[in-house]
Design an enzyme around this catalytic site. Structure first.
Site, PDB file in Angstrom:
ATOM      1  N   GLY A  60       0.861  -1.267   0.192  1.00 30.97           N
ATOM      2  CA  GLY A  60      -0.017  -0.094   0.030  1.00 30.97           C
ATOM      3  C   GLY A  60       0.168   1.506   0.135  1.00 30.97           C
ATOM      4  N   TYR A  80      -5.422 -18.659   4.775  1.00 27.16           N
ATOM      5  CA  TYR A  80      -4.916 -17.623   4.050  1.00 27.16           C
ATOM      6  C   TYR A  80      -5.160 -18.023   2.441  1.00 27.16           C
ATOM      7  CZ  TYR A  80      -1.624 -14.016   2.568  1.00 27.16           C
ATOM      8  OH  TYR A  80      -1.284 -12.628   1.474  1.00 27.16           O
ATOM      9  N   HIS A 114       7.615 -12.203   6.448  1.00 27.56           N
ATOM     10  CA  HIS A 114       7.901 -13.080   5.544  1.00 27.56           C
ATOM     11  C   HIS A 114       9.356 -13.014   5.217  1.00 27.56           C
ATOM     12  CE1 HIS A 114       4.014 -11.400   4.374  1.00 27.56           C
ATOM     13  NE2 HIS A 114       4.389 -12.827   3.504  1.00 27.56           N
TER      14      HIS A 114
HETATM   15  N1  NAP Z   1       3.752  -9.008   1.524  1.00 28.02           N
HETATM   16  C1  NAP Z   1       4.023 -10.696   0.457  1.00 28.02           C
HETATM   17  O1  NAP Z   1       4.880 -11.370   0.560  1.00 28.02           O
HETATM   18  C2  NAP Z   1       2.569 -10.001  -0.189  1.00 28.02           C
HETATM   19  C3  NAP Z   1       3.290 -11.635  -0.941  1.00 28.02           C
HETATM   20  C4  NAP Z   1       1.568 -11.936  -2.097  1.00 28.02           C
HETATM   21  C5  NAP Z   1       0.441 -10.724  -1.431  1.00 28.02           C
HETATM   22  N2  NAP Z   1       0.388 -10.427  -1.497  1.00 28.02           N
HETATM   23  C6  NAP Z   1      -1.129  -9.464  -0.456  1.00 28.02           C
HETATM   24  O2  NAP Z   1      -0.819  -7.667  -1.346  1.00 28.02           O
HETATM   25  C7  NAP Z   1      -1.482  -7.188   0.359  1.00 28.02           C
HETATM   26  C8  NAP Z   1      -0.392  -6.383   1.320  1.00 28.02           C
HETATM   27  O3  NAP Z   1       0.694  -6.883   1.424  1.00 28.02           O
HETATM   28  P1  NAP Z   1       1.341  -6.473   2.046  1.00 28.02           P
HETATM   29  O4  NAP Z   1       2.602  -7.068   2.859  1.00 28.02           O
HETATM   30  O5  NAP Z   1       1.553  -4.922   2.396  1.00 28.02           O
HETATM   31  O6  NAP Z   1       0.541  -6.147   4.102  1.00 28.02           O
HETATM   32  P2  NAP Z   1       0.707  -5.067   4.873  1.00 28.02           P
HETATM   33  O7  NAP Z   1       2.082  -5.357   4.701  1.00 28.02           O
HETATM   34  O8  NAP Z   1       0.843  -6.139   6.108  1.00 28.02           O
HETATM   35  O9  NAP Z   1       0.388  -4.702   5.044  1.00 28.02           O
HETATM   36  C9  NAP Z   1      -1.277  -4.484   4.672  1.00 28.02           C
HETATM   37  C10 NAP Z   1      -2.349  -3.507   5.716  1.00 28.02           C
HETATM   38  O10 NAP Z   1      -3.542  -3.761   5.771  1.00 28.02           O
HETATM   39  C11 NAP Z   1      -4.008  -2.808   6.849  1.00 28.02           C
HETATM   40  N3  NAP Z   1      -4.764  -3.576   7.886  1.00 28.02           N
HETATM   41  C12 NAP Z   1      -4.866  -5.236   7.792  1.00 28.02           C
HETATM   42  N4  NAP Z   1      -5.955  -5.283   8.507  1.00 28.02           N
HETATM   43  C13 NAP Z   1      -6.189  -3.822   8.801  1.00 28.02           C
HETATM   44  C14 NAP Z   1      -8.259  -3.473   9.344  1.00 28.02           C
HETATM   45  N5  NAP Z   1      -8.721  -5.168   9.746  1.00 28.02           N
HETATM   46  N6  NAP Z   1      -8.815  -2.793   8.900  1.00 28.02           N
HETATM   47  C15 NAP Z   1      -7.528  -1.452   8.534  1.00 28.02           C
HETATM   48  N7  NAP Z   1      -7.031  -1.719   8.230  1.00 28.02           N
HETATM   49  C16 NAP Z   1      -6.071  -3.162   8.058  1.00 28.02           C
HETATM   50  C17 NAP Z   1      -2.726  -3.104   7.548  1.00 28.02           C
HETATM   51  O11 NAP Z   1      -2.549  -1.410   7.912  1.00 28.02           O
HETATM   52  P3  NAP Z   1      -1.359  -1.414   9.371  1.00 28.02           P
HETATM   53  O12 NAP Z   1      -0.493  -0.636   9.089  1.00 28.02           O
HETATM   54  O13 NAP Z   1      -2.487  -0.438  10.759  1.00 28.02           O
HETATM   55  O14 NAP Z   1      -1.474  -2.782  10.310  1.00 28.02           O
HETATM   56  C18 NAP Z   1      -1.412  -2.352   6.742  1.00 28.02           C
HETATM   57  O15 NAP Z   1      -1.384  -1.416   6.198  1.00 28.02           O
HETATM   58  C19 NAP Z   1      -2.285  -8.384   0.603  1.00 28.02           C
HETATM   59  O16 NAP Z   1      -3.044  -8.846   0.006  1.00 28.02           O
HETATM   60  C20 NAP Z   1      -1.450  -9.510   0.948  1.00 28.02           C
HETATM   61  O17 NAP Z   1      -2.149 -10.931   0.629  1.00 28.02           O
HETATM   62  C21 NAP Z   1       1.453  -9.854  -0.014  1.00 28.02           C
END
Ligand code: NAP
Length: 315
Positions: free
Chosen positions: A17, A137, A180
Site C-alpha cells: 500500500g 490465508y 516474511h
Molecule cells: N508481502 C507479500 O509477500 C505478499 C505477497 C503476495 C501478496 N501479498 C498481498 O498484498 C497485499 C498487501 O500486503 P502487504 O505485504 O503490504 O501487507 P502489510 O505490509 O501487512 O500491510 C497490510 C496493511 O493492511 C492494513 N490492515 C490490516 N488489517 C486491517 C484492518 N482490519 N483494517 C484496516 N486496515 C488493516 C494494515 O494496517 P496497519 O498498518 O495499521 O497494520 C497494513 O497497512 C495483501 O493483500 C497481501 O495478501 C503480499
C-alpha cells in the site's frame, strides 16, 4: 484515468500500500484517500459504509490484509482466515454499492496448489491440494477471487485480481517471528552481527526456491492495471474477470538467499538450517506472461533490490 480521480488505497501503511501511494503521489494524482486502521477497521462493513457515505471513490486498491510468513500463518490460522475474508467482503461490497470504476484486488501465489506445474499459470487455480502451512490465508484469498468473479460476471463490476509472488521492500514487517522470509532473515543476521553471535539459525532445509518482487515493481504493476483500457481487457480476457500473476521470473534458493543477506549485512558467522521446521511449497515460480502482455515488466533486479533494502537500514 484523470489526475483528479479519487483513489482509495486500503492498507496504505503496509509494504504494498505504501509503495502504490508513493507512486501515485509521484505521478501527480491529487485525490488519494487513505484512512488509518485505528480510525476505520476495514473488517466492519457497517463502519466502512458509514465512513464512505459522503465520500466519492473512483478507484480502489485493496492492499489491506493480514499477511505474514510461515510461522505467523500457521499459528494464527483463524485470524488469517477471518480478517482476510472480512476485509475483502467489506471492500468488495463497498466497490459494488458505490459503483467504483475499477478495483484492484490483491491475492497471492499461495492460492495455487502445492504441486502445481511450474511456472504456475493462472489456470492452475483450484486444480489440487493447497500447502498446509498457509491454507487458511489461501482459502480466504480464493474466496475473495470468487466474490470478484461473481461481481464481475453478474454486475459487470470492473475488477482486476493480481496474484503477486513474494514481495519485499523497505516498509516490510521486520519481525523475526511474524515477518516474511526476507525481512525475518535480515533481522536475524542484523541481530547476530550486533551481538557477535557465532551462528544464525534459519527455518527449513534451505532447498526451496522462491521468486521475489520488489514492492516498487509491484506498485507499477498495480498502476498499469489501474490505467489499462477496459476495451483491451475485454479483448484479451474475453470479457472474463482478469486474474494476473505478477512475478519476475528470477528464482533463488533459500540457502543462496541467506548467503546474499549474510554478505550484504557483513555477518561473519555460520548459517545453520533447522531441518525439523517446515519448508512450505518447494517451488512456486509464476508464469506472468498475461500481465507482461499488458505492458508491465519488472525493472529491479533481485540483487540490486535486496542490497538497497539492506543498505537503507544501515543509514
Ligand atoms: N508481502 C507479500 O509477500 C505478499 C505477497 C503476495 C501478496 N501479498 C498481498 O498484498 C497485499 C498487501 O500486503 P502487504 O505485504 O503490504 O501487507 P502489510 O505490509 O501487512 O500491510 C497490510 C496493511 O493492511 C492494513 N490492515 C490490516 N488489517 C486491517 C484492518 N482490519 N483494517 C484496516 N486496515 C488493516 C494494515 O494496517 P496497519 O498498518 O495499521 O497494520 C497494513 O497497512 C495483501 O493483500 C497481501 O495478501 C503480499
Amino acid at each position: 484515468m484523470k489526475k483528479t480521480d479519487r483513489i482509495f488505497i486500503a492498507g496504505h501503511n503496509g509494504l504494498v500500500g505504501s509503495s502504490i501511494l508513493e507512486l501515485l503521489k509521484k505521478r501527480g494524482f491529487k485525490n488519494l484517500i487513505t484512512v488509518n486502521r485505528k480510525k476505520l477497521d476495514l473488517r466492519k462493513f457497517n463502519d466502512v459504509v458509514k465512513y464512505f457515505k459522503k465520500r466519492k471513490i473512483d478507484y480502489m486498491v485493496m492492499a489491506a490484509a493480514r499477511a505474514g510468513g510461515i510461522i505467523a500463518n500457521s499459528s494464527n490460522q483463524k485470524e488469517f482466515f477471518l480478517d482476510n475474508i472480512e476485509i475483502q467482503n467489506s471492500l468488495l461490497k463497498l466497490a459494488h454499492e458505490k459503483k467504483i470504476k475499477r478495483t484492484i484486488f490483491l491475492g497471492t501465489s499461495c492460492i495455487y496448489p502445492k504441486f502445481s506445474k511450474t511456472p504456475i499459470s493462472e489456470e492452475s487455480l483450484l486444480t489440487g491440494t493447497l500447502e498446509k502451512t498457509n491454507q487458511c490465508y489461501a482459502i480466504a484469498k480464493i474466496a475473495g477471487i470468487k466474490l470478484c468473479e461473481a461481481l464481475h460476471d453478474d454486475y459487470k463490476q470492473d475488477i482486476i485480481c493480481l496474484m503477486p509472488t513474494n514481495v519485499y521492500g523497505e516498509r516490510d514487517n521486520f519481525s523475526k517471528i511474524n515477518g516474511h522470509v526476507i525481512p525475518a532473515m535480515i533481522s536475524k543476521f542484523e541481530e547476530a552481527k550486533k551481538k557477535g553471535l557465532g551462528n544464525v539459525k534459519l527455518l527449513g532445509t534451505g532447498k526451496p526456491l522462491r521468486e521475489f518482487i520488489h514492492s516498487r515493481d509491484l506498485a507499477m504493476a498495480i498502476f498499469t492495471c489501474l490505467k489499462v483500457k477496459k476495451a483491451l481487457l475485454n479483448k484479451k480476457f474475453d470479457f472474463k474477470l482478469p486474474i494476473l500473476n505478477v512475478g519476475t521470473k528470477e528464482e533463488i534458493s533459500i540457502k543462496n538467499l541467506s548467503q546474499l543477506i549474510k554478505k550484504y549485512i557483513g555477518y561473519r558467522g555460520k548459517i545453520k538450517f533447522d531441518k525439523s521446521s517446515p519448508d512450505g511449497t518447494y517451488r512456486k515460480n509464476l508464469n506472468s506472461d498475461k500481465i507482461i502482455n499488458l505492458g508491465w515488466s519488472p525493472q529491479i533486479s533481485f540483487k540490486d533490490g535486496l542490497k538497497e533494502v539492506i543498505d537503507n537500514r544501515k543509514k
